[in-house]
Design an enzyme around this catalytic site. Structure first.
Site, short mmCIF file in Angstrom:
data_model
loop_
_atom_site.label_atom_id
_atom_site.label_comp_id
_atom_site.label_asym_id
_atom_site.label_seq_id
_atom_site.Cartn_x
_atom_site.Cartn_y
_atom_site.Cartn_z
CG ASP A 1 8.45 -56.60 71.46
OD1 ASP A 1 8.45 -57.47 70.58
OD2 ASP A 1 8.76 -56.82 72.65
CE1 TYR B 1 9.86 -54.12 76.54
CE2 TYR B 1 10.84 -54.43 74.39
CZ TYR B 1 9.75 -54.51 75.23
OH TYR B 1 8.54 -54.97 74.74
CE LYS C 1 -1.51 -44.58 74.33
NZ LYS C 1 -2.97 -44.57 74.06
CG ASP D 1 -4.27 -46.06 71.44
OD1 ASP D 1 -3.68 -45.22 70.72
OD2 ASP D 1 -5.09 -45.72 72.32
CG ASP E 1 5.78 -60.20 67.54
OD1 ASP E 1 6.76 -60.03 66.80
OD2 ASP E 1 5.83 -60.86 68.59
#
Ligand code: NAD
Length: 368
Positions: A249, A142, A192, A225, A253
């Site tokens: 993020d 970001y 990852k 993942d 959530d």
């Protein structure tokens, strides 16, 4: 010795309503537990824009840098939607996070037994769930450069860059290990590393920090993942999860929603230790300003109250008092007390924001 200091920034919409209940609880701790705080209040978001023409006045920013903890309600509302980007209410919150350098975002996913039916997962998968996601908040994709949308040949290309320095990874890893020591003593780091160099470095640095400084904490690694799948399959296998800004993020959530209503979710954002050893800290509910119910006494104050419980634990070293407050919330829910957002399909009579706060205070009284 002076009392610990708190700056309250209640903000917009339901922010002042839910914060009103936190103020009652702060007063209760002063009166009943001899735990007094020096509380000051100021404006952030749309209300600050209305008064000063900016969503966060420089004086407010300076105060936030000076206190032991900032408690924030929520910012925003439809009346501010058309403001210039630079003065939108959310810019006030982003400025606080950036200038206080709050790099470690703590998002608990905790399932109160009384609300286990609210989850989209089976009750036995979520009942008693208590995990903490630690998300790196001030770096990663970001913020990385280069970024933008450029022309290449005859088409446009969107670019963002995932970039992490060793020190940025090490400091959030320390934050996760420290937390784990106060909880179940387990950290799972997610990245990852199979497809991203920043993931390879992440795994290396987390392992180095662990081996050198926290060998007593159990550390595991998981691809993000696979971590998402495991969170849905059997979330109780986790204690603390540490991950980068982007994966955090998404994962925080998803994990939070395992437990039901938005009105229940607290958060903390922590930075480096100050001179007194306390971390820079901002505590806030995950929900927004809920303009659809603002001013009607319908808001659930529990997310904001549980954010204060996090402040007791992480800023004020009052873990036992944080437990007391969380248990008071649990007791009230177990007694069937519900704000409107917590009523299931079977319905019932909801309590108001202030009635919920009063019930929690009665449960605190009963705990003495
Ligand atoms: P929201 O979280 O404000 O509301 C989403 C839904 O959840 C609404 O139906 C609302 O009534 C309900 N809800 C939220 N909190 C609740 C509570 N404590 N008790 C009962 N019900 C609750 O999200 P939104 O509607 O997307 O955004 C509204 C405004 O809030 C926007 O201006 C947005 O930019 C802002 N916002 C601010 C923050 C923040 O301050 N950190 C976060 C998200 C959104």
């Amino acid at each position: 010795m002076s009392n610990p200091s708190i700056l309250i920034l209640a903000g917009d919409g339901i922010g002042p309503e839910v914060m009103g209940e936190v103020k009652k609880i702060i007063t209760w701790y002063g009166d009943k537990r001899d735990l007094a705080f020096d509380v000051s209040e100021d404006l952030v978001g749309g209300c600050a824009y209305d008064k000063y023409g900016t969503p966060l006045h420089d004086d407010t920013m300076a105060k936030a840098q000076d206190v032991d903890a900032v408690l924030l309600g929520a910012v925003g509302g439809p009346q501010y939607d058309n403001l210039d980007f630079s003065v939108k209410p959310e810019r006030g919150l982003l400025r606080l996070r950036k200038e206080m350098d709050l790099f470690s975002n703590l998002r608990p996913a905790q399932c109160f037994d009384a609300l286990a039916d609210f989850s989209s997962l089976k009750k036995d998968v979520v009942a008693g769930l208590d995990i903490m996601i630690v998300r790196e908040l001030t770096s990663g994709i970001y913020f990385g450069e280069p970024r933008g949308i450029i022309e290449e040949g005859n088409e446009r290309v969107g670019i963002n860059t995932q970039r992490y320095t060793e020190s940025e990874i090490a400091r959030v890893a320390r934050s996760a290990f420290e937390l784990a020591r106060k909880r179940g003593n387990k950290v799972c780091s997610m990245e990852k590393a199979n497809v991203m160099e920043s993931g390879i470095l992440w795994r290396q640095v987390v392992t180095e920090v662990h081996d050198a400084e926290y060998p007593d904490v159990e550390l595991s690694h998981m691809y993000a993942d696979a971590g998402a799948m495991q969170l849905c399959r059997w979330p109780k296998q986790f204690d603390v999860i540490v991950t980068d800004n982007l994966f955090g993020d998404l994962l925080s959530d998803a994990a939070a929603m395992l437990t039901g209503s938005l009105g229940m979710l607290p958060s903390a954002s922590l930075g480096a230790p100050m001179a007194n050893g306390r971390p820079k800290a901002l505590y806030e509910p995950v929900h927004g300003s809920a303009p659809d119910i603002a001013g009607q006494g319908k808001a659930n104050p529990i997310a904001c109250i549980l954010s204060f419980a996090m402040a007791l634990r992480y800023s004020f070293d009052q873990g036992a008092e944080a437990d007391r407050l969380e248990q008071a919330v649990e007791k009230v829910l177990a007694d069937g007390v519900r704000t409107a957002d917590l009523l299931g399909p079977e319905g019932g009579v909801p309590v108001s924001t202030s009635e919920m706060g009063d019930k929690i205070i009665a449960a605190l009284d009963a705990s003495l």
